[in-house]
Motif scaffolding. Structure first.
Motif, PDB file in Angstrom:
ATOM      1  N   PHE A   1       7.774   6.008   5.689  1.00  6.91           N
ATOM      2  CA  PHE A   1       7.925   5.664   7.093  1.00  6.91           C
ATOM      3  C   PHE A   1       7.689   4.179   7.333  1.00  6.91           C
ATOM      4  O   PHE A   1       8.037   3.648   8.362  1.00  6.91           O
TER       5      PHE A   1
ATOM      6  N   VAL B   1       8.973  10.268   1.056  1.00 10.11           N
ATOM      7  CA  VAL B   1       9.564   9.815   2.324  1.00 10.11           C
ATOM      8  C   VAL B   1       8.704   8.662   2.811  1.00 10.11           C
ATOM      9  O   VAL B   1       7.498   8.817   2.978  1.00 10.11           O
TER      10      VAL B   1
ATOM     11  N   PRO C   1       5.253  11.991   5.852  1.00  9.72           N
ATOM     12  CA  PRO C   1       5.123  11.089   4.715  1.00  9.72           C
ATOM     13  C   PRO C   1       4.356  11.795   3.602  1.00  9.72           C
ATOM     14  O   PRO C   1       3.436  12.549   3.861  1.00  9.72           O
ATOM     15  N   THR C   2       4.808  11.552   2.397  1.00  7.05           N
ATOM     16  CA  THR C   2       4.137  12.183   1.276  1.00  7.05           C
ATOM     17  C   THR C   2       2.795  11.520   1.051  1.00  7.05           C
ATOM     18  O   THR C   2       2.591  10.369   1.399  1.00  7.05           O
ATOM     19  N   GLU C   3       1.897  12.275   0.470  1.00  7.53           N
ATOM     20  CA  GLU C   3       0.565  11.715   0.246  1.00  7.53           C
ATOM     21  C   GLU C   3       0.676  10.586  -0.777  1.00  7.53           C
ATOM     22  O   GLU C   3       1.542  10.608  -1.662  1.00  7.53           O
ATOM     23  N   PRO C   4      -0.109   9.543  -0.629  1.00  8.52           N
ATOM     24  CA  PRO C   4       0.002   8.419  -1.550  1.00  8.52           C
ATOM     25  C   PRO C   4      -0.318   8.838  -2.982  1.00  8.52           C
ATOM     26  O   PRO C   4      -1.045   9.797  -3.207  1.00  8.52           O
ATOM     27  N   LEU C   5       0.273   8.116  -3.921  1.00  4.78           N
ATOM     28  CA  LEU C   5       0.025   8.409  -5.323  1.00  4.78           C
ATOM     29  C   LEU C   5      -1.431   8.139  -5.671  1.00  4.78           C
ATOM     30  O   LEU C   5      -2.021   8.747  -6.522  1.00  4.78           O
ATOM     31  N   ARG C   6      -1.958   7.142  -5.003  1.00  2.00           N
ATOM     32  CA  ARG C   6      -3.323   6.755  -5.306  1.00  2.00           C
ATOM     33  C   ARG C   6      -3.878   6.018  -4.100  1.00  2.00           C
ATOM     34  O   ARG C   6      -3.141   5.697  -3.171  1.00  2.00           O
TER      35      ARG C   6
ATOM     36  N   GLU D   1      -5.389   2.964  -1.834  1.00  5.88           N
ATOM     37  CA  GLU D   1      -5.062   1.550  -1.740  1.00  5.88           C
ATOM     38  C   GLU D   1      -5.940   0.739  -2.674  1.00  5.88           C
ATOM     39  O   GLU D   1      -7.083   1.116  -2.946  1.00  5.88           O
ATOM     40  N   SER D   2      -5.389  -0.364  -3.109  1.00  4.05           N
ATOM     41  CA  SER D   2      -6.143  -1.207  -4.015  1.00  4.05           C
ATOM     42  C   SER D   2      -7.391  -1.752  -3.332  1.00  4.05           C
ATOM     43  O   SER D   2      -7.316  -2.326  -2.240  1.00  4.05           O
ATOM     44  N   GLN D   3      -8.536  -1.512  -3.923  1.00  6.36           N
ATOM     45  CA  GLN D   3      -9.778  -1.983  -3.308  1.00  6.36           C
ATOM     46  C   GLN D   3     -10.669  -2.556  -4.395  1.00  6.36           C
ATOM     47  O   GLN D   3     -11.599  -1.893  -4.853  1.00  6.36           O
ATOM     48  N   PRO D   4     -10.379  -3.753  -4.806  1.00  9.40           N
ATOM     49  CA  PRO D   4     -11.094  -4.317  -5.951  1.00  9.40           C
ATOM     50  C   PRO D   4     -12.596  -4.463  -5.691  1.00  9.40           C
ATOM     51  O   PRO D   4     -13.367  -4.630  -6.631  1.00  9.40           O
ATOM     52  N   TRP D   5     -12.998  -4.424  -4.430  1.00  7.93           N
ATOM     53  CA  TRP D   5     -14.426  -4.609  -4.145  1.00  7.93           C
ATOM     54  C   TRP D   5     -15.211  -3.324  -4.376  1.00  7.93           C
ATOM     55  O   TRP D   5     -16.413  -3.321  -4.239  1.00  7.93           O
TER      56      TRP D   5
ATOM     57  N   THR E   1     -15.199 -11.324  -4.800  1.00  8.38           N
ATOM     58  CA  THR E   1     -14.433 -10.354  -5.587  1.00  8.38           C
ATOM     59  C   THR E   1     -12.931 -10.621  -5.434  1.00  8.38           C
ATOM     60  O   THR E   1     -12.171 -10.566  -6.405  1.00  8.38           O
TER      61      THR E   1
END
Lengths: 370, 515
Positions: free
Chosen positions: B74, B72, A358-363, A365-369, B118
């Motif tokens: 998964f 890709v 799997p490709t690395e995430p663009l950014r 995860e959303s963590q508003p806290w 929050t």
């Protein structure tokens, strides 16, 4: 690389697999049973050959196997009928007991000299007693939706203790030297033995009942209703079938057949009512019915195979000094593997290796806290 | 041409399932700020393609680019990390949890003490920005379907999805709610989000989208600019031939009441009243439609009208005979037949074969059975006749029904229920999930039943279908009839929508709709 395991339902079972799966299941059961026997300090091969020799090795062995298969077939037909409707009658054992108690009561209080009349009386009494025992659970299920697995199982203990009450108490034969058993039945209440063996005329019932119920399930309106109700109760009420009425009816019939199996065992083989006379046929019958995939005719064959295990198991106890429970373990393993094999009939398992990562995430995860 | 870089691009996507090609080399992209409609019949491969984009399936061939880089996926987690979110037809929400709890479902690295404040603030901010009104502390099971949809969309926005895939989002909404959803979608695109709008409703696609991609039988038919196309052109691309939804419904004078109920009240499965004092009548040579958002008592009403559900009070009359709380068999024998919405679970026995299922409603009648016995020869010839007359395509009459496709299953059921020329047929969502030709066949058969002098009670969520098929249209909301419209095709859709949302017809007549 990632591995994925997927379970997919099969649309149809390849013909080779139909044969291969039960054989492999049986093989796996015997293999793991062998490991178990090995740890008991017994050679598995020797144990298995003792089982086969004692049950099939000579005409006496075969006749004893048939003797075991008779009550098993009848009880398995009984539970098969309820399982077909997806009603879980676990109470064949108790229904066998009730049939036996009714048989003994008939002999004790309504004994007549005419054989046919005596047979008929015992037949009706055993059928009614077993039937009512089953119908109680059926009625509770129909009326208040009480789980029949619990009621039938609990009623087994009630029946067992009822039987114990009679054989330890009012019906105990004074000349039995204190053993918990009734007096021997008079000749008029005994089913004749066949061919000089311990096979009794209950054999004919054990052959007739499977044929009868095969025909009923296949060719009658009622049989069709039962099958529809078992497959899809919602569709059954949609088609105007009365589920509740049939629950009671099926449980009555199921119990009645089991009761008659109890009568056969008493009037045919044992000739008296005694403590612990059944040896768990009612439970083993559940295994038989499932191994036969609820097919009435296959039940006859499977009962015979199970008879081999029972006769062989008794010999194992004597020859190799194994406890009875070790035979039960073997039975349990066979059921376990054969039912487990069902899974592979219905589903196939696909293991695949997926290329790439799997490709690395663009950014993140959303963590508003944060 | 100066086009913005697409947010996501799928190239040459192919996906096969057990011999069936669900997608064959399909190209698809989504640009920022656009609504890209994905149009196709049921089974055209729309959902498969989007499930691939969302990481639920892996394509057998083809590549996905997000922000210009090859990706890709998964799992949906990978897709979400690339900014792709999907709202399924059946929302993936935990019913027993609250809205805010659903927002953080499955998020990694939550602090040990959940920062509820929050999270709530963020929900409220998003919800006011996009017009997605929700109460963060309400449990999901308390919400209406429309509200649940808003939660599902919020869930994706909460995860900062840049691309939102909406799988037939209007199927479960009344027109007013759909209008509101469109506002939200416009707001999202205005902020640069890309929206994929899966639908087979041409009007919505024309109204909302900037581009349309049409799929047919797993293949790409084309991608067109909405402004440069017409409804007719799209329909043709979708079905492959000029076949608009048009039916031939001659005017017939209705006859006597066949099936009627008066002040009928019945409870739902959970015990509260699902049908409240409903009075209506279906007449000979008439189709009475019942409109309403799913779950407003339509199903319970049909069950009470066929003896499958107990009537708490009120009466059910069949040809003037009082059959209140008679057994289902009495209803069947009186000519009341029923096509339930749940075809596999209620209408059929999936593990039994075609011929055994064909006789489910007649197995006690001659010639299929005689006395106690089923006459299998008669059953087989009946089944063969049925599949021929209703063009059910099945390998044989011994095939288990579970192996039939949805369309063939429905044709078999229709044939079974209509083979007796029933007095009245209750049909619940009879065309739901069918392709255009099978749906057309079903509608034709319903009209046949009407012309033959029988009655039809048609429950559907497809308003267009209801309006064109029905002689009269009853609108149900929360178990009550809001009113019965005599000429539904002449009533503005907005009025029907208001009734579906709970406004009684009398109120509407008092204050006519201002347009």
């Amino acid at each position: 690389m990632r591995m994925t395991v997927r379970i997919e339902p099969r649309l149809s079972v390849p013909p080779g697999l139909k044969l291969l799966i039960p054989l492999l299941s049986l093989g796996a059961a015997l293999f793991s049973g062998g490991i178990f026997l090995y740890f008991l300090g017994v050679s598995p091969l020797k144990a298995y050959s003792v089982i086969l020799k004692s049950s099939l090795g000579d005409s006496y062995g075969i006749s004893e196997t048939i003797v075991k298969a008779i009550p098993l077939t009848m009880a398995a037909i009984a539970v098969m009928l309820s399982f077909t409707m997806l009603i879980w009658n676990i109470g064949a054992e108790g229904q066998i007991f009730m049939g036996a108690i009714a048989t003994a009561a008939t002999v004790r209080y309504f004994s007549v000299d005419s054989r046919p009349a005596m047979y008929l009386l015992m037949f009706l009494a055993a059928g009614a007693a077993g039937g009512v025992w089953g119908a109680i659970a059926g009625y509770f299920r129909a009326k208040w939706n009480v789980n029949e697995i619990i009621t039938t199982l609990m009623l087994n203990y009630v029946a067992m203790n009822l039987l114990n009450y009679f054989v330890f108490g009012p019906w105990r034969d004074p000349s039995s030297l204190g053993f918990p058993m009734t007096a021997v039945f008079p000749d008029s209440a005994r089913l004749p033995f066949l061919w000089g063996t311990r096979i009794h005329t209950g054999l004919f019932l054990a052959l007739l009942l499977p044929l009868l119920f095969w025909g009923i399930l296949r060719y009658t309106r009622w049989g069709y209703e039962i099958r529809v109700m078992g497959e899809n109760p919602r569709a059954a009420s949609f088609a105007g079938m009365s589920y509740l009425k049939n629950v009671v009816l099926v449980m009555f019939l199921s119990g009645a057949i089991a009761g008659i199996a109890g009568m056969g065992e008493l009037a045919g083989l044992q000739g008296r009512l005694q403590h612990g006379f059944s040896g768990g046929y009612g439970y083993t019958a559940i295994i038989v019915a499932w191994l036969a995939r609820l097919h009435p005719l296959a039940i006859v064959l499977v009962s015979f195979l199970m008879g081999i295990l029972l006769v062989g198991g008794e010999t194992l106890q004597i020859v190799m000094r194994l406890p009875l429970s070790s035979v039960m373990v073997l039975q349990g393993l066979i059921l376990f593997f054969v039912l487990g094999g069902e899974f592979f009939r219905k589903f196939r398992i696909r293991i695949r290796f997926l290329k790439g990562a799997p490709t690395e995430p663009l950014r993140e995860e959303s963590q508003p806290w944060k | 041409m100066d086009l913005p870089q697409p947010l996501v691009r799928m190239e040459n996507i192919t996906k096969r399932f057990a011999g069936v090609t669900a997608n064959s080399s399909i190209d698809f992209d989504v640009r920022p700020g656009e609504v890209h409609a994905l149009l196709g019949e049921n089974g055209a491969g729309k959902s498969t393609l989007m499930n691939i984009l969302y990481g639920l399936y892996r394509p057998d061939e083809g590549t996905i680019f997000a922000n210009g880089r090859k990706r890709v996926f998964f799992s949906p987690r990978d897709a979400l990390a690339a900014g792709i979110g999907m709202v399924h037809q059946h929302f993936m929400l935990i019913q027993s949890q609250t809205v805010w709890e659903n927002m953080i479902l499955g998020l990694k690295d939550l602090p040990f003490i959940i920062p509820k404040k929050t999270i709530r603030e963020r929900i409220l901010e998003l919800s006011s920005r996009y017009g997605l009104e929700v109460q963060p502390d309400a449990s999901v099971w308390q919400l209406s379907i429309g509200e649940q949809q808003r939660v599902a969309i919020l869930q994706m926005l909460f995860r900062q999805a840049k691309i939102l895939i909406l799988d037939e989002p209007t199927a479960v909404l009344i027109p007013q709610e759909a209008e509101r959803l469109f506002e939200t979608i416009r707001q999202m695109t205005a902020e640069g989000h890309g929206v994929v709008f899966i639908s087979h409703k041409l009007d919505e696609v024309m109204k909302l989208s900037s581009r349309v991609t049409i799929l047919r039988k797993g293949a790409l038919v084309g991608t067109v600019e909405t402004a440069e196309t017409t409804k007719e052109e799209l329909a043709e691309m979708m079905v492959g031939r000029k076949l608009l939804f048009r039916i031939d419904r001659p005017d017939l004078a209705p006859g006597r009441d066949v099936l009627a109920c008066k002040c009928l009240t019945a409870r739902g499965d959970r015990g509260f009243l699902a049908v409240k004092s409903v009075s209506l009548a279906v007449r000979e040579r008439e189709i009475l439609g019942i409109a309403g958002v799913a779950g407003n008592g339509q199903q319970e009403l049909c069950e009470a009208l066929t003896g499958l559900r107990k009537a708490e009070s009120g009466t059910v009359l069949v040809d003037g005979r009082d059959l209140t709380n008679a057994s289902p068999k009495v209803f069947i024998d009186s000519g009341v037949h029923y096509i339930p919405a749940d075809r596999r679970g209620t209408g059929m026995v999936p593990n039994m074969n075609v011929s055994e299922n064909a006789i489910l409603k007649r197995y006690w009648n001659r010639p299929v059975s005689k006395g106690w016995f089923i006459q299998w020869k008669e059953v087989f010839s009946f089944a063969r006749d049925l599949i021929a007359r209703f063009s059910v395509s099945t390998p044989s009459i011994d095939t288990p029904v579970r192996n039939l496709s949805g369309g063939n299953l429905q044709k078999l059921m229709l044939g079974r229920e209509l083979s007796d020329s029933p007095r009245v047929l209750l049909a619940v969502h009879p065309t739901w999930g069918l392709d255009v030709s099978a749906a057309g066949f079903v509608r034709e058969q319903l009209l046949c039943q009407r012309e033959r002098g029988g009655a039809v009670l048609l429950v559907s969520e497809d308003l267009e279908e209801l309006i064109t098929m029905s002689d009269r249209l009853a609108v149900m909301c929360k178990g009550e009839i809001m009113g019965i419209l005599d000429r539904p095709s002449e009533v503005p859709v907005e009025a029907i929508g208001l009734m579906m949302a709970g406004t009684p017809l009398e109120d509407l007549q008092r204050e006519p709709l201002s347009s």
